[in-house]
Scaffold this active site. Structure first.
Site, PDB file in Angstrom:
ATOM      1  N   ASP A  97      43.982  28.241  39.031  1.00  0.00           N
ATOM      2  CA  ASP A  97      44.418  29.630  39.020  1.00  0.00           C
ATOM      3  C   ASP A  97      43.247  30.511  39.471  1.00  0.00           C
ATOM      4  O   ASP A  97      42.690  30.289  40.538  1.00  0.00           O
ATOM      5  CB  ASP A  97      44.948  29.980  37.621  1.00  0.00           C
ATOM      6  CG  ASP A  97      45.558  31.358  37.509  1.00  0.00           C
ATOM      7  OD1 ASP A  97      46.678  31.554  38.015  1.00  0.00           O
ATOM      8  OD2 ASP A  97      44.909  32.241  36.918  1.00  0.00           O
ATOM      9  N   TYR A 199      42.062  41.127  37.902  1.00  0.00           N
ATOM     10  CA  TYR A 199      43.107  41.623  38.805  1.00  0.00           C
ATOM     11  C   TYR A 199      42.782  43.042  39.279  1.00  0.00           C
ATOM     12  O   TYR A 199      43.039  43.395  40.436  1.00  0.00           O
ATOM     13  CB  TYR A 199      44.463  41.623  38.094  1.00  0.00           C
ATOM     14  CG  TYR A 199      45.000  40.245  37.802  1.00  0.00           C
ATOM     15  CD1 TYR A 199      45.776  39.559  38.742  1.00  0.00           C
ATOM     16  CD2 TYR A 199      44.736  39.617  36.590  1.00  0.00           C
ATOM     17  CE1 TYR A 199      46.279  38.298  38.473  1.00  0.00           C
ATOM     18  CE2 TYR A 199      45.234  38.349  36.312  1.00  0.00           C
ATOM     19  CZ  TYR A 199      46.000  37.694  37.267  1.00  0.00           C
ATOM     20  OH  TYR A 199      46.485  36.436  36.997  1.00  0.00           O
ATOM     21  N   HIS A 254      53.286  25.990  36.940  1.00  0.00           N
ATOM     22  CA  HIS A 254      51.952  26.500  37.274  1.00  0.00           C
ATOM     23  C   HIS A 254      50.861  25.938  36.372  1.00  0.00           C
ATOM     24  O   HIS A 254      49.699  25.855  36.770  1.00  0.00           O
ATOM     25  CB  HIS A 254      51.981  28.030  37.163  1.00  0.00           C
ATOM     26  CG  HIS A 254      50.678  28.692  37.444  1.00  0.00           C
ATOM     27  ND1 HIS A 254      50.188  28.856  38.725  1.00  0.00           N
ATOM     28  CD2 HIS A 254      49.737  29.241  36.618  1.00  0.00           C
ATOM     29  CE1 HIS A 254      49.027  29.482  38.682  1.00  0.00           C
ATOM     30  NE2 HIS A 254      48.732  29.730  37.423  1.00  0.00           N
TER      31      HIS A 254
END
Length: 274
Positions: A97, A199, A254
């Site tokens: 990730d 982010y 994921h």
């Protein structure tokens, strides 16, 4: 163990034979170095020495206040700095990730520090840029990022009702105890904001700055990943000039290190021992 690097203090989980070839393990959001717990036994049995790092924002002693402190170059410099502090000249690097993005950046900027690269779930940033520009489905998959970039609102949505939304997001992990192991630390004051700052600091310029990678590389993707689609996964090969292998795990979400640790360990070992 605690490792001091770049004026910060990082939590690191070491394991395996002390004289083994080093492997640096980089976790994703919203997890920590414990996401590798089911993967490392196979690596240790193969004689490898592992270092699972709790990265910037996740280690309480490495939690700067400003968003700019979480830009990709800072995260990459942390990985190199921790290797320096550990006395490791070069290592096999595995990232999942966001940890994969850090690993891609490290491989592009400091290829001399990597023996091999194994990127899990997230392909080279240029492959993601290609998918976002050409694939409407990838744009839809990535829509959650707009929420994560909103200070205050994201924290409220993810943490309300004892972090119910965060726990749902982690549902693919499977074991409720492991979900709690990841979600509960994010409820500590400042922890989720620091994790979300990755982010918020992300920029197209920083992603585009990650150049081609020429170290031996394996990219591992799962066909039930809701965040990363096939267009991005298959575009990854164009950005690796060294030996490259693409491993697709079928029926896996994921959360590969939690859901398919044996298959992941097998792919890592196939790369690092070849």
């Amino acid at each position: 163990m605690r490792v001091d690097a770049r004026g910060l203090t990082f939590e690191v989980r070491p394991g395996g034979p002390a004289d083994g070839i080093p492997v640096l393990l980089l976790h994703g959001f919203p997890q920590h170095g414990g996401e590798w717990d089911e993967v490392v036994p196979a690596l240790h049995a193969a004689g490898l020495r592992t270092y699972a790092l709790d990265q910037r924002g996740y280690s309480p002693g490495a939690r700067p206040a400003t968003v700019e402190a979480y830009r990709i170059p800072e995260l990459v410099a942390d990985a190199a700095g921790v290797l320096d502090a550990l006395g490791v000249k070069d290592a096999h690097v595995v990232g999942h990730d966001w940890g994969a993005i850090v690993a891609w950046g490290l491989a592009a900027v400091h290829p001399e520090r990597l023996r091999t690269l194994t990127a899990v779930s997230v392909p080279h940033p240029a492959a993601m840029a290609h998918a976002l520009a050409t694939d409407l489905r990838q744009k839809a998959r990535s829509a959650y990022i707009s929420l994560f970039r909103k200070p205050g609102k994201a924290e409220k949505v993810l943490l309300s009702l004892r972090a119910a939304a965060l726990r749902r997001m982690l549902g693919g992990v499977g074991d409720p105890a492991r979900v709690a192991r990841y979600a509960d630390p994010m409820r500590e004051p400042g922890a989720l904001t620091a994790a979300l700052n990755w982010y918020r600091a992300m920029s197209g310029a920083d992603l585009k700055a990650v150049g081609p990678v020429d170290v031996p590389t394996t990219f591992i993707w799962s066909d039930r990943d809701i965040a990363i689609g096939r267009t991005a996964a298959e575009a990854c090969a164009a950005h690796v000039t060294g030996d490259y292998r693409f491993v697709e795990l079928c029926g896996v979400t994921h959360w590969i290190p939690d859901e398919a640790p044996a298959a992941l360990a097998e792919a890592i070992l196939a790369r690092v021992t070849r």
